[in-house]
Scaffold this motif. Sequence first.
Motif, PDB file in Angstrom:
ATOM      1  N   TYR A 725       0.836  -1.208   0.000  1.00 24.26           N
ATOM      2  CA  TYR A 725       0.000   0.000   0.000  1.00 24.26           C
ATOM      3  C   TYR A 725       0.873   1.260   0.000  1.00 24.26           C
ATOM      4  O   TYR A 725       0.514   2.272   0.613  1.00 24.26           O
ATOM      5  N   ASP A 726       1.996   1.212  -0.687  1.00 25.80           N
ATOM      6  CA  ASP A 726       3.002   2.275  -0.599  1.00 25.80           C
ATOM      7  C   ASP A 726       2.425   3.645  -0.932  1.00 25.80           C
ATOM      8  O   ASP A 726       2.626   4.624  -0.206  1.00 25.80           O
ATOM      9  N   ASP A 727       1.699   3.769  -2.042  1.00 29.43           N
ATOM     10  CA  ASP A 727       1.174   5.063  -2.455  1.00 29.43           C
ATOM     11  C   ASP A 727       0.165   5.602  -1.445  1.00 29.43           C
ATOM     12  O   ASP A 727       0.182   6.795  -1.099  1.00 29.43           O
ATOM     13  N   GLU A 728      -0.727   4.730  -0.975  1.00 30.88           N
ATOM     14  CA  GLU A 728      -1.747   5.177  -0.038  1.00 30.88           C
ATOM     15  C   GLU A 728      -1.139   5.573   1.302  1.00 30.88           C
ATOM     16  O   GLU A 728      -1.587   6.533   1.941  1.00 30.88           O
ATOM     17  N   VAL A 729      -0.099   4.832   1.745  1.00 27.43           N
ATOM     18  CA  VAL A 729       0.562   5.182   3.003  1.00 27.43           C
ATOM     19  C   VAL A 729       1.249   6.530   2.889  1.00 27.43           C
ATOM     20  O   VAL A 729       1.174   7.369   3.797  1.00 27.43           O
ATOM     21  N   ALA A 730       1.928   6.757   1.768  1.00 27.97           N
ATOM     22  CA  ALA A 730       2.600   8.045   1.563  1.00 27.97           C
ATOM     23  C   ALA A 730       1.591   9.185   1.585  1.00 27.97           C
ATOM     24  O   ALA A 730       1.834  10.248   2.171  1.00 27.97           O
ATOM     25  N   LEU A 731       0.438   8.968   0.955  1.00 25.73           N
ATOM     26  CA  LEU A 731      -0.602   9.999   0.942  1.00 25.73           C
ATOM     27  C   LEU A 731      -1.130  10.248   2.351  1.00 25.73           C
ATOM     28  O   LEU A 731      -1.345  11.411   2.758  1.00 25.73           O
ATOM     29  N   ALA A 732      -1.332   9.184   3.109  1.00 28.93           N
ATOM     30  CA  ALA A 732      -1.831   9.325   4.470  1.00 28.93           C
ATOM     31  C   ALA A 732      -0.827  10.075   5.342  1.00 28.93           C
ATOM     32  O   ALA A 732      -1.200  10.887   6.191  1.00 28.93           O
ATOM     33  N   LEU A 733       0.468   9.791   5.147  1.00 29.48           N
ATOM     34  CA  LEU A 733       1.494  10.477   5.930  1.00 29.48           C
ATOM     35  C   LEU A 733       1.567  11.961   5.584  1.00 29.48           C
ATOM     36  O   LEU A 733       1.751  12.813   6.453  1.00 29.48           O
ATOM     37  N   ARG A 734       1.406  12.303   4.302  1.00 31.36           N
ATOM     38  CA  ARG A 734       1.491  13.707   3.893  1.00 31.36           C
ATOM     39  C   ARG A 734       0.304  14.522   4.384  1.00 31.36           C
ATOM     40  O   ARG A 734       0.433  15.676   4.766  1.00 31.36           O
ATOM     41  N   GLY A 735      -0.864  13.898   4.378  1.00 33.25           N
ATOM     42  CA  GLY A 735      -2.062  14.659   4.686  1.00 33.25           C
ATOM     43  C   GLY A 735      -2.585  14.467   6.089  1.00 33.25           C
ATOM     44  O   GLY A 735      -3.687  14.900   6.399  1.00 33.25           O
ATOM     45  N   SER A 736      -1.812  13.814   6.962  1.00 30.78           N
ATOM     46  CA  SER A 736      -2.322  13.494   8.280  1.00 30.78           C
ATOM     47  C   SER A 736      -1.860  14.482   9.317  1.00 30.78           C
ATOM     48  O   SER A 736      -0.831  15.128   9.176  1.00 30.78           O
ATOM     49  N   SER A 737      -2.617  14.570  10.371  1.00 32.39           N
ATOM     50  CA  SER A 737      -2.200  15.316  11.555  1.00 32.39           C
ATOM     51  C   SER A 737      -1.777  14.314  12.611  1.00 32.39           C
ATOM     52  O   SER A 737      -1.947  13.106  12.459  1.00 32.39           O
ATOM     53  N   ARG A 738      -1.245  14.802  13.710  1.00 29.90           N
ATOM     54  CA  ARG A 738      -0.806  13.912  14.781  1.00 29.90           C
ATOM     55  C   ARG A 738      -1.971  13.092  15.331  1.00 29.90           C
ATOM     56  O   ARG A 738      -1.830  11.915  15.657  1.00 29.90           O
ATOM     57  N   ASP A 739      -3.145  13.707  15.387  1.00 34.14           N
ATOM     58  CA  ASP A 739      -4.282  12.992  15.934  1.00 34.14           C
ATOM     59  C   ASP A 739      -4.697  11.828  15.048  1.00 34.14           C
ATOM     60  O   ASP A 739      -5.254  10.842  15.511  1.00 34.14           O
TER      61      ASP A 739
END
Length: 854
Positions: A725-739
């Motif tokens: 899930y490399d692409d989706e994980v990268a997207l989640a990391l870029r657009g995520s907050s700490r919460d």
Amino acid sequence: MPAPRPKRIGDALAHVLDAHLDAHFANAPSGVRDAARDAMQRRWTNMLADQLEVVRAPARRGRGRYRVAASAGDRSYGLLLRGTAPLDLVCECADFRSGGLGVCKHGLTLLRDLADDADAFERLARAPHRAPPVRWSPVWSATEPSDWVRGVALAPDAAVGARLRGLGAGPDGTLRVDPSRQTSQARSALVAHVAALNVGRAADPALAAWLGFEAEEQARAASLDTARRGRARALRRFGATLRPYQRRTVERFLARGRLLLADDMGLGKTVQAAAIAHVLLASGAAERVLVIAPASLKAQWCAEWARFVPSESGDVAPVVGGAKQRHALYGDTARGVLVANYEQVHLDLDAIARFAPQLVILDEGQRIKNWPTRTAQAVKRIHSSFRLVLTGTPIENRLDELMSILDWLDPYAIAPKWRLPAEHMGTDEGADGMRHLVALRARLAPICLRRTRAEVLGELPEREDRIHAVGVTERQQTAHDEVTPEIAKLLARSEKRPLTQREFLRLMMLFTIQRTVANGLGLHEFEQVFPEIRLRHPSESVLSSLHAPKLSYLRDLIVRIALESGQRVVVFSQWRRFLELAHWATAPALEAAGVRALFFSGNESQLQRARNVQRFHDDPDTRVLWCTDAGGVGLNLQHAAHVCVHAELPWNPAVFEQRVARIHRMGQPERVTVHTLYTPTTIEGRIAESLRTKRQLFAGVFDGDTDTLVFDERGGTLGALRAIYDDEVALALRGSSRDEVGDDTDDATADALEDVPVEAREDERGAARPVGDQPNGTTAASHSATTGATASLSALALSDMGALLSSLSVTTRADGGLRIEAPPETAGALAALFRGMASALEATAMQEQKGPNR
């Protein structure tokens, strides 16, 4: 009341042990030195857990002989303390000899007690001591085949007049042994000379233990020499003509009496094992043989033994029935072969000990690859002179799986085991992979034998692989894709901190949901759907309502193979429920043509499975065998079928090849065709790419000739999933907050993770690792989910537990017991769930015993 012992090595010992490790590993890579310190700390932890105490000491508690034992045990170990600056301490235990640290938990017990008196400890450090005439160094070579005599060192005057070859000057002025320069006569002379020197109060306890080990080795060598002299006559009476490579297997086994036979699947490991057992029995080198195999293969083992081995080598019998019947069988068998299954071993250890088999054969030996499991621990308590492990997959995911197998087969073959990950995992450039593989293969060579299909391809039939890409419905794709964001969120969170057990269970459940949806919503919603359709005709409209195009595609494929071509076909799926759907979908067409289909899965008794396999071989109208992966291990179907169908792409490449090897093996007279169905727009398309790394790991250790192997993805379950899930994980990391992906572990879960127990023990039983200390890079939390670390169950949603439990398959065995099977993706999570429940119940019971809080 004595003060509680510190959980970490105290300051009083730190400088002594640090200096000791620095001296031993001065030239080793820093990763090895760090691993040595971790191994030392684990021994300290195990010492405290076992409540070890000094039970005998010299009058002045200085240099001399000591004994250490557990406070609640009756077994003690002898130690010799020569000095502390530098540390010169010897123990007779197996871990001191295989651990490669120069200290064990018994030695740490002694040092801890001595360090309690700081003045006495300081006097001991200043006291001079004289080197003994002969001693043994516990540091093993990381590049050469293991041999204990490499550690033997003689003082120069002790070697005078000995006329012993194979000695060379060591850096400390002693004479060290080089076994590669020795003949067998020179070795015997050296051993006798060492035994004569190792006497009196200065005798080295570890060396004394090694001399006992050597005596056992020599006794085994004498028995093997007898077997070698009679092997030609024995093999003439064997019921099969062995091929040249199979004869070489017999020769290799008779050289040492211990062997890991890791031939590719389908090259006749069972026949080779039967030939080895027959030679030992016919020559008188052995009288009793115990075969331990998966329950589904016991009948096959008995049939093949009766087919190939003449009666004078002894009868064969399966171990069946209740405890009384099984124990009577062990007691009444003075000569012959007994075939047990892995689940019985821990129940029958006492009876097996009285049976005293000289040869033990582990079929599908990867069943002991995980050290902490009850099965592995039980098998490793079985003692026998001759040991043979059969497996086509000694490594599936991690190097320590191989280490666990060798722990029983030959615990010194690649000692010390704690050093292997530090020495071989990762690359010199820091990438994920393996290094120094040439040295690792050299160390494995004396104990491991592997031939690939490519090496004997001329003796195997041709194989054709056909890949069938199957589409999905819009609703099916939507159900699949809507799970991906939550998977990506959990994987992104795992990049920042270890997942809690609840999170890991949730992740594995979501991953399994995507895999079942890839096969169709009919499988994913089986409990609601199948009761409504099972009595209806599988018309096109009914099939389309299941949103499972793969099911319709499989039905048409089976009709073409079994009816139009008249061929027998073995159909594999990880899910018994999908096979039930396939059976329902194909039944009208098969029955109209008078063709039958049978099942081989965990839902049938051993007797029924054996009958179904026999009918599949003998009945020309039985042309379809529906198999779960219970039939993907060890089953021989090369005389029944030459077509195999994978209903889905397995997560593990070893599972894929195990399935194919049921028909593509020695004795197959026809060209083999392998059909694989997969849905490229689902998780199956991503799995196809991820399989490369797992194939790389196995081939790199056993089949390659390079020294370094670079992986395309990170190791461990989480690493593999992140790569998928490399692409989706990268997207989640870029657009995520700490919460969203940060550290939101609640206090209860954090407290539970602090209390993660040490599941594995690293002493004379081997070098398994505690939670959080995994060599393959998995996180502590992910590993705990597969090895049973307890955590708060209250946080686990009931829906999650329901989904996990629904994946179980429970059947009643012939002896009245129950057999529980789980798919590989959920097995670890379910094991963690059950262990967590057990821990919670145990804690509740203890609380009730204490009474209410006041």
